[in-house]
Scaffold this active site. Structure first.
Site, PDB file in Angstrom:
ATOM      1  N   LEU A 115       0.884  -1.020  -0.070  1.00 45.75           N
ATOM      2  CA  LEU A 115       0.080  -0.123  -0.333  1.00 45.75           C
ATOM      3  C   LEU A 115       0.941   1.005   0.192  1.00 45.75           C
ATOM      4  O   LEU A 115       2.219   0.926   0.880  1.00 45.75           O
ATOM      5  CB  LEU A 115      -1.127  -0.004   1.092  1.00 45.75           C
ATOM      6  N   ASP A 116       0.461   2.459  -0.433  1.00 47.21           N
ATOM      7  CA  ASP A 116       1.465   3.351  -0.930  1.00 47.21           C
ATOM      8  C   ASP A 116       1.379   4.156   0.635  1.00 47.21           C
ATOM      9  O   ASP A 116       0.582   3.774   1.217  1.00 47.21           O
ATOM     10  CB  ASP A 116       0.809   4.257  -1.732  1.00 47.21           C
ATOM     11  N   LYS A 117       2.232   5.314   0.955  1.00 45.93           N
ATOM     12  CA  LYS A 117       1.977   5.811   1.417  1.00 45.93           C
ATOM     13  C   LYS A 117       1.676   6.511   1.953  1.00 45.93           C
ATOM     14  O   LYS A 117       0.387   6.033   3.863  1.00 45.93           O
ATOM     15  CB  LYS A 117       3.412   6.603   1.669  1.00 45.93           C
ATOM     16  N   ASP A 118       0.495   7.031   1.531  1.00 43.78           N
ATOM     17  CA  ASP A 118      -0.624   8.101   1.637  1.00 43.78           C
ATOM     18  C   ASP A 118      -2.312   7.196   2.236  1.00 43.78           C
ATOM     19  O   ASP A 118      -3.034   7.550   2.092  1.00 43.78           O
ATOM     20  CB  ASP A 118      -1.268   8.957   0.836  1.00 43.78           C
ATOM     21  N   SER A 119      -1.762   5.822   1.590  1.00 44.00           N
ATOM     22  CA  SER A 119      -2.771   5.053   2.056  1.00 44.00           C
ATOM     23  C   SER A 119      -2.722   4.091   3.310  1.00 44.00           C
ATOM     24  O   SER A 119      -1.713   3.851   4.110  1.00 44.00           O
ATOM     25  CB  SER A 119      -2.781   3.550   0.992  1.00 44.00           C
TER      26      SER A 119
END
Length: 241
Positions: free
Chosen positions: A102-106
């Site tokens: 999952l990306d950093k902002d998710s």
């Protein structure tokens, strides 16, 4: 044990998937009995296998964890520029690694395991395993935009068209999306292609495993029933063989 290919051995150690093991070998970060490893070589548990200077061993007991990744945590083994790294957030006695980022902002559900075979089975795109998300946008959703994404949209940055997916509108600005692929920042790119910006993205399910009542930063071991079902769906025996 009989000799096995080095990439499979590293995966069985819970270090990474076979594909990532090949990258480590190609980068010269793997040594066998003091010599730089070569692609395609075979080893057994009597060999001294080292990755980045640390010896690794196969694990007999396979574990699978459900982890709630908070916003701000980066899915990586190491990154000098990241303030919070997933592998340093998990305080678990056995070495595990993640199956799908999952990306950093998710935020939301990530499965972690020491079974490289399970990781490979989960990550194989042709298996089309489901992942479910709650997506909050910056404005109310238009039905036409939802229909476009359901049908599949071309992502110019990646040069790929997304597979058809399930989308349910559960609020003016909120969607439930079920994808069967995992392209780089796929949901954000899909929404941006329709003129929307994602303000919140949470993964709530991976295959048969639900995020449930976990809080950000918490993890739990799968129940035996969950684990057996996961292995069955992935075409594996529950023991991970």
């Amino acid at each position: 044990m009989a000799q096995t290919r080095l990439n499979k051995y590293l995966a069985s150690c819970g270090l990474c998937s076979r594909r990532d093991a090949d990258k480590l070998i190609g980068a010269g970060e793997v040594f066998v009995n003091g010599a730089r490893a070569q692609a395609g070589m075979k080893v057994d548990d009597g060999d001294c296998v080292e990755v980045r200077g640390k010896r690794v061993h196969m694990s007999d007991e396979k574990v699978v964890l459900a982890y709630y990744k908070p916003v701000g945590v980066v899915c990586t083994e190491r990154d000098a520029h990241a303030q919070r790294i997933l592998m340093k957030e998990i305080n678990y006695p056995k070495r595990v690694t993640y199956a799908g980022r999952l990306d950093k902002d998710s935020e939301g559900l990530i499965l972690l395991t020491n079974d490289g075979g399970l990781i490979d089975a989960m990550m194989r795109g042709k298996n089309a395993h489901e992942k479910e998300y709650i997506v909050k946008a910056d404005r109310a959703w238009d039905d036409a935009a939802i229909a476009n994404m359901r049908a599949g949209v071309y992502l110019e940055e990646l040069g790929q068209t997304t597979r058809p997916c399930q989308i349910e509108k559960i609020g003016d600005k909120t969607l439930r999306m079920i994808l069967t692929q995992g392209l780089n920042r796929q949901i954000r790119r899909m929404c941006e292609g329709q003129g929307y910006r994602v303000r919140g993205l949470k993964r709530t399910r991976v295959i048969n495993i639900e995020l449930g009542k976990l809080n950000p930063g918490e993890y739990r071991e799968l129940t035996e029933l969950e684990r057996q079902k996961l292995y069955q769906i992935c075409g594996l025996f529950a023991g991970g063989e």
